[in-house]
Scaffold this motif. Structure first.
Motif, PDB file in Angstrom:
ATOM      1  N   ILE A  29       0.856  -1.195   0.000  1.00  0.00           N
ATOM      2  CA  ILE A  29       0.000   0.000   0.000  1.00  0.00           C
ATOM      3  C   ILE A  29       0.886   1.237   0.000  1.00  0.00           C
ATOM      4  CG2 ILE A  29      -1.746   1.289   1.309  1.00  0.00           C
ATOM      5  CD1 ILE A  29      -2.337  -1.353   2.814  1.00  0.00           C
ATOM      6  N   LEU A  30       2.006   1.130   0.713  1.00  0.00           N
ATOM      7  CA  LEU A  30       2.912   2.264   0.868  1.00  0.00           C
ATOM      8  C   LEU A  30       4.308   1.720   1.121  1.00  0.00           C
ATOM      9  CD1 LEU A  30       2.407   5.310   3.229  1.00  0.00           C
ATOM     10  CD2 LEU A  30       4.362   3.820   3.582  1.00  0.00           C
ATOM     11  N   SER A  31       5.304   2.410   0.589  1.00  0.00           N
ATOM     12  CA  SER A  31       6.685   2.061   0.893  1.00  0.00           C
ATOM     13  C   SER A  31       7.469   3.356   0.997  1.00  0.00           C
ATOM     14  CB  SER A  31       7.259   1.169  -0.208  1.00  0.00           C
ATOM     15  OG  SER A  31       8.606   0.864   0.086  1.00  0.00           O
ATOM     16  N   ALA A  32       8.013   3.622   2.167  1.00  0.00           N
ATOM     17  CA  ALA A  32       8.685   4.910   2.378  1.00  0.00           C
ATOM     18  C   ALA A  32       9.766   4.800   3.440  1.00  0.00           C
ATOM     19  CB  ALA A  32       7.658   5.957   2.807  1.00  0.00           C
ATOM     20  N   TYR A  33      10.721   5.716   3.357  1.00  0.00           N
ATOM     21  CA  TYR A  33      11.680   5.883   4.442  1.00  0.00           C
ATOM     22  C   TYR A  33      10.999   6.741   5.492  1.00  0.00           C
ATOM     23  CZ  TYR A  33      15.251   4.179   1.217  1.00  0.00           C
ATOM     24  OH  TYR A  33      15.981   3.408   0.351  1.00  0.00           O
ATOM     25  N   CYS A  34      10.850   6.210   6.698  1.00  0.00           N
ATOM     26  CA  CYS A  34      10.176   6.951   7.761  1.00  0.00           C
ATOM     27  C   CYS A  34      11.206   7.556   8.709  1.00  0.00           C
ATOM     28  CB  CYS A  34       9.209   6.055   8.533  1.00  0.00           C
ATOM     29  SG  CYS A  34       8.226   7.010   9.703  1.00  0.00           S
ATOM     30  N   HIS A  35      11.094   8.875   8.872  1.00  0.00           N
ATOM     31  CA  HIS A  35      12.022   9.617   9.731  1.00  0.00           C
ATOM     32  C   HIS A  35      11.350  10.063  11.018  1.00  0.00           C
ATOM     33  CE1 HIS A  35      15.026  10.235   6.396  1.00  0.00           C
ATOM     34  NE2 HIS A  35      13.950  10.035   5.665  1.00  0.00           N
ATOM     35  N   CYS A  36      10.242   9.407  11.417  1.00  0.00           N
ATOM     36  CA  CYS A  36       9.528   9.846  12.620  1.00  0.00           C
ATOM     37  C   CYS A  36      10.333   9.482  13.873  1.00  0.00           C
ATOM     38  CB  CYS A  36       8.105   9.281  12.657  1.00  0.00           C
ATOM     39  SG  CYS A  36       7.956   7.619  13.346  1.00  0.00           S
ATOM     40  N   THR A  37      10.037  10.189  14.952  1.00  0.00           N
ATOM     41  CA  THR A  37      10.835   9.992  16.166  1.00  0.00           C
ATOM     42  C   THR A  37      10.543   8.641  16.828  1.00  0.00           C
ATOM     43  OG1 THR A  37       9.195  11.231  17.447  1.00  0.00           O
ATOM     44  CG2 THR A  37      11.075  12.469  16.601  1.00  0.00           C
ATOM     45  N   LEU A  38       9.352   8.080  16.586  1.00  0.00           N
ATOM     46  CA  LEU A  38       9.060   6.741  17.124  1.00  0.00           C
ATOM     47  C   LEU A  38       9.950   5.697  16.458  1.00  0.00           C
ATOM     48  CD1 LEU A  38       5.204   6.155  17.535  1.00  0.00           C
ATOM     49  CD2 LEU A  38       6.979   6.035  19.293  1.00  0.00           C
ATOM     50  N   CYS A  39      10.019   5.751  15.125  1.00  0.00           N
ATOM     51  CA  CYS A  39      10.885   4.814  14.402  1.00  0.00           C
ATOM     52  C   CYS A  39      12.342   5.008  14.805  1.00  0.00           C
ATOM     53  CB  CYS A  39      10.741   4.991  12.887  1.00  0.00           C
ATOM     54  SG  CYS A  39       9.210   4.303  12.223  1.00  0.00           S
ATOM     55  N   GLN A  40      12.737   6.271  14.993  1.00  0.00           N
ATOM     56  CA  GLN A  40      14.129   6.538  15.371  1.00  0.00           C
ATOM     57  C   GLN A  40      14.446   5.908  16.717  1.00  0.00           C
ATOM     58  OE1 GLN A  40      14.190  10.809  15.100  1.00  0.00           O
ATOM     59  NE2 GLN A  40      14.680  10.808  12.918  1.00  0.00           N
ATOM     60  N   ARG A  41      13.523   6.046  17.677  1.00  0.00           N
ATOM     61  CA  ARG A  41      13.775   5.474  19.005  1.00  0.00           C
ATOM     62  C   ARG A  41      13.738   3.953  18.967  1.00  0.00           C
ATOM     63  NH1 ARG A  41      10.073   8.955  21.320  1.00  0.00           N
ATOM     64  NH2 ARG A  41       8.918   7.308  22.355  1.00  0.00           N
ATOM     65  N   ALA A  43      14.208   1.845  16.401  1.00  0.00           N
ATOM     66  CA  ALA A  43      15.261   1.199  15.621  1.00  0.00           C
ATOM     67  C   ALA A  43      16.648   1.740  15.962  1.00  0.00           C
ATOM     68  CB  ALA A  43      14.975   1.382  14.133  1.00  0.00           C
ATOM     69  N   ALA A  44      16.711   2.810  16.777  1.00  0.00           N
ATOM     70  CA  ALA A  44      17.986   3.466  17.067  1.00  0.00           C
ATOM     71  C   ALA A  44      18.721   3.777  15.773  1.00  0.00           C
ATOM     72  CB  ALA A  44      18.850   2.620  18.005  1.00  0.00           C
ATOM     73  N   SER A  45      17.957   4.330  14.827  1.00  0.00           N
ATOM     74  CA  SER A  45      18.479   4.569  13.492  1.00  0.00           C
ATOM     75  C   SER A  45      17.868   5.874  12.971  1.00  0.00           C
ATOM     76  CB  SER A  45      18.056   3.385  12.615  1.00  0.00           C
ATOM     77  OG  SER A  45      18.284   3.662  11.266  1.00  0.00           O
ATOM     78  N   PRO A  46      18.564   6.606  12.094  1.00  0.00           N
ATOM     79  CA  PRO A  46      17.991   7.865  11.580  1.00  0.00           C
ATOM     80  C   PRO A  46      16.649   7.662  10.879  1.00  0.00           C
ATOM     81  CG  PRO A  46      20.303   7.712  11.015  1.00  0.00           C
ATOM     82  CD  PRO A  46      19.908   6.364  11.574  1.00  0.00           C
ATOM     83  N   CYS A  47      16.471   6.536  10.204  1.00  0.00           N
ATOM     84  CA  CYS A  47      15.194   6.267   9.545  1.00  0.00           C
ATOM     85  C   CYS A  47      15.074   4.769   9.282  1.00  0.00           C
ATOM     86  CB  CYS A  47      15.060   7.047   8.226  1.00  0.00           C
ATOM     87  SG  CYS A  47      16.209   6.546   6.944  1.00  0.00           S
ATOM     88  N   VAL A  48      13.873   4.338   8.968  1.00  0.00           N
ATOM     89  CA  VAL A  48      13.666   2.943   8.575  1.00  0.00           C
ATOM     90  C   VAL A  48      12.894   2.919   7.270  1.00  0.00           C
ATOM     91  CG1 VAL A  48      13.684   2.013  10.928  1.00  0.00           C
ATOM     92  CG2 VAL A  48      11.518   2.694   9.880  1.00  0.00           C
ATOM     93  N   ALA A  49      13.103   1.871   6.487  1.00  0.00           N
ATOM     94  CA  ALA A  49      12.312   1.678   5.273  1.00  0.00           C
ATOM     95  C   ALA A  49      11.107   0.843   5.676  1.00  0.00           C
ATOM     96  CB  ALA A  49      13.145   0.947   4.225  1.00  0.00           C
ATOM     97  N   THR A  50       9.952   1.495   5.743  1.00  0.00           N
ATOM     98  CA  THR A  50       8.749   0.813   6.195  1.00  0.00           C
ATOM     99  C   THR A  50       7.857   0.508   4.994  1.00  0.00           C
ATOM    100  OG1 THR A  50       6.890   0.925   7.749  1.00  0.00           O
ATOM    101  CG2 THR A  50       7.536   2.991   6.724  1.00  0.00           C
ATOM    102  N   VAL A  51       7.282  -0.686   5.011  1.00  0.00           N
ATOM    103  CA  VAL A  51       6.456  -1.127   3.884  1.00  0.00           C
ATOM    104  C   VAL A  51       5.123  -1.622   4.435  1.00  0.00           C
ATOM    105  CG1 VAL A  51       6.486  -2.417   1.717  1.00  0.00           C
ATOM    106  CG2 VAL A  51       8.634  -1.997   2.912  1.00  0.00           C
ATOM    107  N   HIS A  52       4.032  -1.044   3.949  1.00  0.00           N
ATOM    108  CA  HIS A  52       2.702  -1.381   4.463  1.00  0.00           C
ATOM    109  C   HIS A  52       1.960  -2.306   3.501  1.00  0.00           C
ATOM    110  CE1 HIS A  52       2.528   2.614   6.957  1.00  0.00           C
ATOM    111  NE2 HIS A  52       3.614   1.913   7.176  1.00  0.00           N
ATOM    112  N   PHE A  53       1.321  -3.324   4.090  1.00  0.00           N
ATOM    113  CA  PHE A  53       0.546  -4.292   3.307  1.00  0.00           C
ATOM    114  C   PHE A  53      -0.835  -4.468   3.925  1.00  0.00           C
ATOM    115  CE2 PHE A  53       4.876  -5.446   2.233  1.00  0.00           C
ATOM    116  CZ  PHE A  53       4.799  -5.838   0.904  1.00  0.00           C
ATOM    117  N   PRO A  54      -1.838  -4.782   3.104  1.00  0.00           N
ATOM    118  CA  PRO A  54      -3.145  -5.105   3.677  1.00  0.00           C
ATOM    119  C   PRO A  54      -3.030  -6.361   4.546  1.00  0.00           C
ATOM    120  CG  PRO A  54      -3.164  -5.379   1.271  1.00  0.00           C
ATOM    121  CD  PRO A  54      -1.809  -4.857   1.647  1.00  0.00           C
TER     122      PRO A  54
END
Ligand SMILES: [Zn+2]
Ligand SMILES: [Zn+2]
Length: 157
Positions: A29-41, A43-54
């Protein structure tokens, strides 16, 4: 071998220790690099590649019962969202939104080919940067950059 239709292509993923594994099928449905602070905390990473599926496209592939393999807990400040965490290695593998009825997985945990590249990457690679307003790192790529969710917030680049 006949070529597999895009809607039938599966992506296999697992946690750090492989005790938890899953499969997702078809087009995200969506595939993006997420830079939100929740993902950062998380994953302890500047961003994650998140992929959404039904929800229907996602299935666990490790042996049951699931309670032996992972803990499920609600996301901080987002009680409608559940996260799954491996009981053995502690890695988070997926989240499930009970309101949008979809799973999010991290592309970094997907199966690789012999060269170390994620299999069928072209079909699921990120098409945007989201929550770019809280980025820790600038990206000089051609992907659209959004302050919040893709298409639902101010475009920053
Ligand atoms: Zn694990
Ligand atoms: Zn995020």
């Amino acid at each position: 071998m006949s070529p597999t239709a895009e809607s039938e292509i599966v992506f296999r993923g697992s946690c750090y220790c492989s005790a938890i594994s899953y499969v997702v099928k078809g087009k995200p449905i969506l595939s993006a690099y997420c830079h939100c602070t929740l993902c950062q905390r998380l994953a302890a990473s500047p961003c994650v590649a998140t992929v959404h599926f039904p929800a229907a496209a996602f299935n666990w592939t490790h042996s049951e019962p699931h309670e032996d393999a992972f803990d499920m807990y609600p996301v901080a400040n987002k009680p409608w969202k559940n996260r799954f965490r491996c009981k053995s290695c502690g890695a988070c593998v997926a989240s499930f939104s009970t309101t949008k009825f979809k799973y999010s997985v991290w592309a970094g945990q997907l199966e690789r080919n012999e060269e170390g590249q994620i299999k069928n990457w072209d079909l699921i690679k990120p098409t945007a940067h989201m929550f770019y307003g809280t980025r820790m790192l600038d990206f000089n790529d051609d992907l659209p950059k959004w302050e919040g969710y893709e298409g639902q917030s101010k475009r920053l680049g």
